[in-house]
Design an enzyme around this catalytic site. Structure first.
Site, PDB file in Angstrom:
ATOM      1  N   ASP A 221       0.626  -1.203  -0.078  1.00  0.00           N
ATOM      2  CA  ASP A 221      -0.117   0.172  -0.066  1.00  0.00           C
ATOM      3  C   ASP A 221       0.796   1.273  -0.250  1.00  0.00           C
ATOM      4  O   ASP A 221       2.044   1.226   0.802  1.00  0.00           O
ATOM      5  CB  ASP A 221      -0.943  -0.133   1.353  1.00  0.00           C
ATOM      6  CG  ASP A 221      -1.862   1.055   1.170  1.00  0.00           C
ATOM      7  OD1 ASP A 221      -2.913   0.992   0.480  1.00  0.00           O
ATOM      8  OD2 ASP A 221      -2.105   1.834   2.269  1.00  0.00           O
ATOM      9  N   GLU A 273      14.175 -15.767   0.086  1.00  0.00           N
ATOM     10  CA  GLU A 273      14.664 -16.936   1.154  1.00  0.00           C
ATOM     11  C   GLU A 273      13.241 -17.910   1.293  1.00  0.00           C
ATOM     12  O   GLU A 273      13.647 -18.859   1.712  1.00  0.00           O
ATOM     13  CB  GLU A 273      14.688 -16.366   2.580  1.00  0.00           C
ATOM     14  CG  GLU A 273      15.730 -15.156   2.998  1.00  0.00           C
ATOM     15  CD  GLU A 273      15.879 -14.688   4.431  1.00  0.00           C
ATOM     16  OE1 GLU A 273      15.392 -15.175   5.326  1.00  0.00           O
ATOM     17  OE2 GLU A 273      16.175 -13.469   4.424  1.00  0.00           O
TER      18      GLU A 273
HETATM   19  C1  NOJ Z   1      -4.527   3.010  -0.889  1.00  0.00           C
HETATM   20  C2  NOJ Z   1      -5.634   2.134  -0.664  1.00  0.00           C
HETATM   21  O1  NOJ Z   1      -5.993   1.150  -1.538  1.00  0.00           O
HETATM   22  C3  NOJ Z   1      -6.873   2.940   0.112  1.00  0.00           C
HETATM   23  O2  NOJ Z   1      -7.981   2.119  -0.126  1.00  0.00           O
HETATM   24  C4  NOJ Z   1      -6.478   3.451   1.343  1.00  0.00           C
HETATM   25  O3  NOJ Z   1      -7.501   4.255   1.618  1.00  0.00           O
HETATM   26  C5  NOJ Z   1      -5.060   4.204   1.204  1.00  0.00           C
HETATM   27  N1  NOJ Z   1      -4.021   3.581   0.421  1.00  0.00           N
HETATM   28  C6  NOJ Z   1      -4.499   4.292   2.544  1.00  0.00           C
HETATM   29  O4  NOJ Z   1      -4.215   3.127   3.186  1.00  0.00           O
END
Ligand code: NOJ
Length: 565
Positions: A221, A273
């Site tokens: 993310d 790994e």
């Molecule tokens: C990207 C994620 O896809 C989204 O849903 C989220 O709100 C933000 N990152 C924050 O984690």
């Protein structure tokens, strides 16, 4: 006349042979996939129960959005314990069963890693709040004194992606105002301090925890934001990321810092790994594409989501241009190109393409007061766009429900909205709930079979549009010409003809302002994005996006076809 091929930029050096180069990955948003315990919220047992449907669809891997312990202020992207399953979704045993079932079905499981921030409920952040400024506990996060008299102003001018300032001021036990902490997203999502080696250690532990449980990889993310520029300088640009603008990360002090890449090289080593098959996928929403390609340079990640492709309109010229740019940028670093049309953060492509011209701003959502989409045109164009995408060489990401041609819920009552964007922008941006509505499994029954488990049928956490009954999976499974049948058939042909590992050659004769055609091996992929039908070239029809057209030798407006060349 034989087509005169124009070679596309060569994907020279693509890491061929690895499963990920041509994979089709299906995104499951656990809250909305399938609810087996009847509480109105999807769960891991529900996913396990339906994995067979995904294997039958013909995908290679399943990416699970977060299911970890979380107060759910941002749909689980606010994690309070990275190594626990939230009781909403089940238990670690349920997760193990899910992996076991996936293994039986030869499906790989990729999970979401959220390293930029955690939930403010996380024990590390609670400890940081309890400890004094300057303490080691605070150094796990980004705490600063405020500016101005009494520190009353935020430490810099950065804005949250969800609206409002990216800083929140703390108060001590007596209520006296204290330091501020940084949160690029909601105030309940404090950013970790990636200048602190202990943060690195913590995430390496988390990676190993899940690798030990058998996962095949991680979707990372906001993989462009972990490290911030020294001194956290003010920045004049727009710091929130409506994805239609891209995250304008060229010079932003919170995006794309060079030290990020050392982190991913290190993680790649940890994955190695556990064997060569484990993968990392970057949600690195930076542009242009050749900058994004740094995330998939040798020794780093395997995939980066192709946001410019997702943002492209339904236009022959735009598609040709973004495909060229993608193959060139990813090919230049020896990576595979990915393709994606929908996910849980954007208006679904069946709804985006239902508007003429630019369409809705992604991430902002559509409400009852907005112009409503032309649903039928959107479904047809969505099928055409998907068939075009699945004909491209590289890896493709699908978002749950797109195989049913689901649109967004465009008349959700405001009272149902849960995306923090809605409140943080004082309702100016409606947010992403419209694309997160629970899936319809069966036409008959409460919640179209989403939440009909034991002991009782639940009320789905977001209401479903009434018209979704006729889009339910059981209806489409019984119809050989349905959207679902088209996806299933296309995925089979893609596998049999090796389209994912093929090479693209534009066919000039079929490329115009309104049409775009390419050869992938012996398959001709042709999209008519123009307003009028065109005559088909010769060749046996392998698949078309409007299967009810059967043997017609016309390619309708908003239709894609695959022909044996
Ligand atoms: C990207 C994620 O896809 C989204 O849903 C989220 O709100 C933000 N990152 C924050 O984690």
């Amino acid at each position: 006349m034989a087509p005169a091929p124009t070679p596309a930029p060569s994907p020279a050096g693509t890491r061929s042979g690895h499963w990920s180069t041509s994979a089709v990955v299906y995104q499951v948003y656990p809250r909305s996939f399938r609810d087996l315990d009847g509480d109105g919220m999807g769960d891991l047992a529900g996913i396990t129960a339906e994995l067979g449907q995904l294997a039958e669809l013909g995908v290679d891997a399943v990416w699970l959005s977060p299911f970890y312990s979380s107060p759910q202020r941002d749909g689980g992207y606010d994690v309070s314990d990275y190594c626990q399953v939230d009781p909403l979704f089940g238990t670690l045993d349920d997760f193990d069963q899910l992996v076991g079932r996936a293994t039986q079905l030869k499906l790989r499981i990729i999970i979401d890693l959220v390293p930029n921030h955690c939930s403010s409920d996380h024990s590390l952040f609670q400890l940081a709040l309890a400890e004094a400024p300057g303490s080691p506990a605070r150094d796990m996060f980004i705490f600063r004194d405020g500016r101005g008299e009494g520190g009353a102003l935020p430490p810099n001018n950065w804005q949250s992606h969800f609206g409002g300032p990216a800083w929140t001021r703390t108060a001590d036990a007596s209520g006296a105002p204290g330091q501020w902490y940084l949160h690029l997203f909601d105030s309940t999502q404090p950013d970790f301090n990636w200048d602190n080696p202990l943060v690195h250690q913590e995430f390496e532990r988390i990676l190993r925890f899940w690798l030990d449980r058998g996962v095949d990889g991680f979707r990372v993310d906001v993989a462009h934001a972990l490290v911030k520029a020294p001194g956290l300088p003010d920045w004049g640009g727009t710091a929130w990321g409506g994805s239609i603008d891209g995250f304008p990360g060229h010079e932003a002090p919170m995006f794309g810092q060079p030290a990020l890449h050392d982190i991913y090289r290190r993680w790649r080593g940890i994955l190695a790994e556990y064997g060569p098959e484990k993968i990392l996928c970057a949600e690195a929403n930076v542009d242009p594409l050749d900058r994004m390609a740094r995330w998939v340079a040798p020794g780093q990640m395997h995939h980066a989501f192709n946001f410019p492709y997702l943002n492209a309109p339904f236009s022959a010229l735009a598609l040709r241009s973004v495909v060229d740019a993608s193959l060139a940028a990813f090919g230049a670093v020896g990576a595979t190109s990915t393709w994606v049309l929908s996910n849980h953060d954007v208006v679904r492509h069946a709804t985006r393409f239902a508007y003429e011209g630019a369409g809705p701003r992604q991430g902002d959502g559509i409400g009852a007061g907005d112009e409503q989409p032309n649903v039928e045109a959107g479904r047809q164009r969505a099928a055409a766009a998907s068939l075009f995408m699945l004909g491209l060489p590289g890896a493709a990401y699908l978002y749950q429900g797109e195989e049913l041609g689901l649109p967004d819920h465009t008349t959700l009552p405001d009272a149902s909205r849960q995306d923090p964007t809605f409140a943080r922008t004082e309702r100016a941006r409606l947010g992403r709930d419209g694309c997160r509505v629970p899936l319809p499994w069966r036409e008959a029954g409460a919640s179209f079979g989403f939440s009909d488990g034991v002991p009782a049928a639940g009320v789905p956490w977001l209401p479903q549009p009434e018209a979704w009954g006729r889009l339910a999976r059981d209806v489409q499974s019984a119809d050989p010409d349905s959207h679902l049948a088209t996806y299933r058939s296309a995925l089979g042909i893609r596998r049999d003809r090796g389209l994912g590992t093929g090479t693209l050659t534009w066919v000039d004769e079929h490329c115009s302002d309104t049409t775009v055609g390419f050869l992938n091996g012996s398959t001709l992929v042709l999209l008519n994005a123009g307003p009028s039908p065109i005559e088909l070239p010769t060749g046996a029809i392998l698949q078309r996006s409007r299967p009810r057209q059967a043997a017609s030798r016309q390619l309708e407006s908003g239709e894609t076809i695959w022909l044996a060349a």
